[in-house]
Design a protein around this motif. Sequence first.
Motif, PDB file in Angstrom:
ATOM      1  N   TRP A   1       0.815  -1.285   0.123  1.00 21.70           N
ATOM      2  CA  TRP A   1       0.163   0.227  -0.012  1.00 21.70           C
ATOM      3  C   TRP A   1       0.917   1.391  -0.106  1.00 21.70           C
ATOM      4  CZ3 TRP A   1      -5.045   0.283  -1.211  1.00 21.70           C
ATOM      5  CH2 TRP A   1      -5.826   1.620  -0.464  1.00 21.70           C
ATOM      6  N   GLN A   2       0.717   1.668  -0.894  1.00 24.74           N
ATOM      7  CA  GLN A   2       1.938   2.973  -1.138  1.00 24.74           C
ATOM      8  C   GLN A   2       0.570   4.535  -1.185  1.00 24.74           C
ATOM      9  OE1 GLN A   2       2.790   3.724  -4.943  1.00 24.74           O
ATOM     10  NE2 GLN A   2       4.509   5.719  -5.279  1.00 24.74           N
ATOM     11  N   PHE A   3       1.462   5.113   0.163  1.00 20.40           N
ATOM     12  CA  PHE A   3       1.102   6.669   0.116  1.00 20.40           C
ATOM     13  C   PHE A   3       2.232   7.896  -0.708  1.00 20.40           C
ATOM     14  CE2 PHE A   3       0.986  10.306   2.700  1.00 20.40           C
ATOM     15  CZ  PHE A   3      -0.567  10.754   2.815  1.00 20.40           C
ATOM     16  N   LEU A   4       1.400   8.819  -1.283  1.00 17.89           N
ATOM     17  CA  LEU A   4       2.561   9.391  -1.900  1.00 17.89           C
ATOM     18  C   LEU A   4       2.518  11.025  -1.687  1.00 17.89           C
ATOM     19  CD1 LEU A   4       4.569   9.821  -4.138  1.00 17.89           C
ATOM     20  CD2 LEU A   4       2.365  10.001  -5.986  1.00 17.89           C
ATOM     21  N   THR A   5       3.389  11.457  -1.653  1.00 22.50           N
ATOM     22  CA  THR A   5       2.752  13.071  -1.816  1.00 22.50           C
ATOM     23  C   THR A   5       3.897  13.729  -1.749  1.00 22.50           C
ATOM     24  OG1 THR A   5       2.148  14.515   0.496  1.00 22.50           O
ATOM     25  CG2 THR A   5       3.962  12.884   1.259  1.00 22.50           C
ATOM     26  N   PRO A   6       3.828  15.205  -2.270  1.00 23.96           N
ATOM     27  CA  PRO A   6       4.504  15.727  -2.631  1.00 23.96           C
ATOM     28  C   PRO A   6       5.314  16.741  -1.878  1.00 23.96           C
ATOM     29  CG  PRO A   6       2.475  17.135  -3.140  1.00 23.96           C
ATOM     30  CD  PRO A   6       1.828  15.170  -1.943  1.00 23.96           C
ATOM     31  N   VAL A   7       6.507  17.220  -1.864  1.00 26.48           N
ATOM     32  CA  VAL A   7       7.613  18.045  -1.531  1.00 26.48           C
ATOM     33  C   VAL A   7       7.418  19.002  -1.819  1.00 26.48           C
ATOM     34  CG1 VAL A   7       9.398  18.168   0.603  1.00 26.48           C
ATOM     35  CG2 VAL A   7       8.395  15.960  -0.097  1.00 26.48           C
TER      36      VAL A   7
ATOM     37  N   PRO B   1       8.999  27.046  -3.090  1.00 25.14           N
ATOM     38  CA  PRO B   1       8.602  27.756  -3.458  1.00 25.14           C
ATOM     39  C   PRO B   1       8.612  28.224  -4.709  1.00 25.14           C
ATOM     40  CG  PRO B   1       9.854  28.696  -1.443  1.00 25.14           C
ATOM     41  CD  PRO B   1       9.810  27.346  -1.892  1.00 25.14           C
ATOM     42  N   SER B   2       9.943  27.656  -5.657  1.00 27.70           N
ATOM     43  CA  SER B   2       9.831  27.298  -7.253  1.00 27.70           C
ATOM     44  C   SER B   2       8.966  26.097  -8.013  1.00 27.70           C
ATOM     45  CB  SER B   2      11.129  27.144  -7.994  1.00 27.70           C
ATOM     46  OG  SER B   2      11.974  25.466  -6.901  1.00 27.70           O
ATOM     47  N   GLY B   3       8.367  24.860  -7.064  1.00 24.31           N
ATOM     48  CA  GLY B   3       7.827  24.299  -7.449  1.00 24.31           C
ATOM     49  C   GLY B   3       7.740  22.680  -6.828  1.00 24.31           C
ATOM     50  N   ILE B   4       6.974  21.503  -7.319  1.00 24.63           N
ATOM     51  CA  ILE B   4       7.315  20.424  -6.703  1.00 24.63           C
ATOM     52  C   ILE B   4       8.937  19.658  -7.040  1.00 24.63           C
ATOM     53  CG2 ILE B   4       6.944  18.510  -6.297  1.00 24.63           C
ATOM     54  CD1 ILE B   4       3.681  19.410  -6.526  1.00 24.63           C
ATOM     55  N   HIS B   5       9.549  19.098  -6.873  1.00 24.93           N
ATOM     56  CA  HIS B   5      10.496  18.719  -6.935  1.00 24.93           C
ATOM     57  C   HIS B   5      11.312  17.557  -6.132  1.00 24.93           C
ATOM     58  CE1 HIS B   5      13.682  22.439  -7.921  1.00 24.93           C
ATOM     59  NE2 HIS B   5      12.343  22.289  -8.863  1.00 24.93           N
ATOM     60  N   HIS B   6      10.213  16.518  -5.389  1.00 29.48           N
ATOM     61  CA  HIS B   6      10.861  15.284  -4.331  1.00 29.48           C
ATOM     62  C   HIS B   6       9.060  15.385  -4.265  1.00 29.48           C
ATOM     63  CE1 HIS B   6      14.670  17.342  -4.016  1.00 29.48           C
ATOM     64  NE2 HIS B   6      14.729  15.801  -4.683  1.00 29.48           N
TER      65      HIS B   6
END
Length: 310
Positions: free
Chosen positions: A253-259, A262-267
């Motif tokens: 079961w995968q739980f994915l969240t962005p990091v 200020p310049s966008g999502i890099h990770h």
Amino acid sequence: MLARAKTALPYGYLVKPFKPLEINATLTMALARHRADQALAVAEARHRVALEAGGLTDWEYTGGRLVSGGRLAKLFGVSPTVLNEDWNQFITLVHSDDRPALVAAVQESLAHGRLLHMEFRGFRGDGVMGWFEAHAQVYGPAAKPSVIGVLCDVTTRRAQETRLKEAAAVFAAAGEAIVVTDDLGRFVSVNPAFESLTGCSETEIVGSDWDLVHARSETDPTWTEILESLKRDGRWQGETPLTLKHGGQLTVWQFLTPVPNPSGIHHYVSIFTDLGALQRAEIGSRFWLTTIPSLVCRTVCCSRSGLRAP
């Protein structure tokens, strides 16, 4: 000529010279000095702006006194705009545990001409204990040297470093597999639990594409669908098949969240839970909740009736 001379300070010298050559030489020297003074003023202004932009302040230890501009006074809450204070008085603002090291570093720099680099704690102007970073070197004649350098309030940076260390400890000690990928789906970091789960070490997998371990089928959501969910809900979760290093697959079961930054999502950070382990735990729980109570009831009933439990 008089108009130009008036822009050079001082210009009272025009009273004494009488010969044209003397007047010309005096004016030439005065104008040259004025241009040098203007260049020096510009350089000092640029120096102040650079220090302010970097959150730095200059300081000088000379003759047992600490001399500095207004920023150091503001940092430590000292009332004078320009600081010129006895060193022993100023050192009381430094944390008692760090005073000996700071005093020794300054004396060592004076005695041997060594660069000074250290961090210490001190009471800021708001009364809160903060962290400061000092860099300095010896300056001036050997008979009367000074230590001159810059000082920076690094309290915020130290707090951030502490939080990063704590996060790294949690990352390493977590029982669930955790993966950090970049915006293109390439592995940036994995924790020991992920290595144990898949058999892939961090050195083997960092820089590789996510498809190296992701056994996606046609029925699984596409990356575009996952991105839409991230934009809508700020996260995504669902079943994901992983390819193990030594063959076979594992459903997690995968739980994915962005990091974001200020310049966008890099990770992106993914947390994986082994569904097989959960199912095994559920089966074990059912066994204890059903089989064991039944055996206990039968044992009690048999004992009461004088029979031996099967």
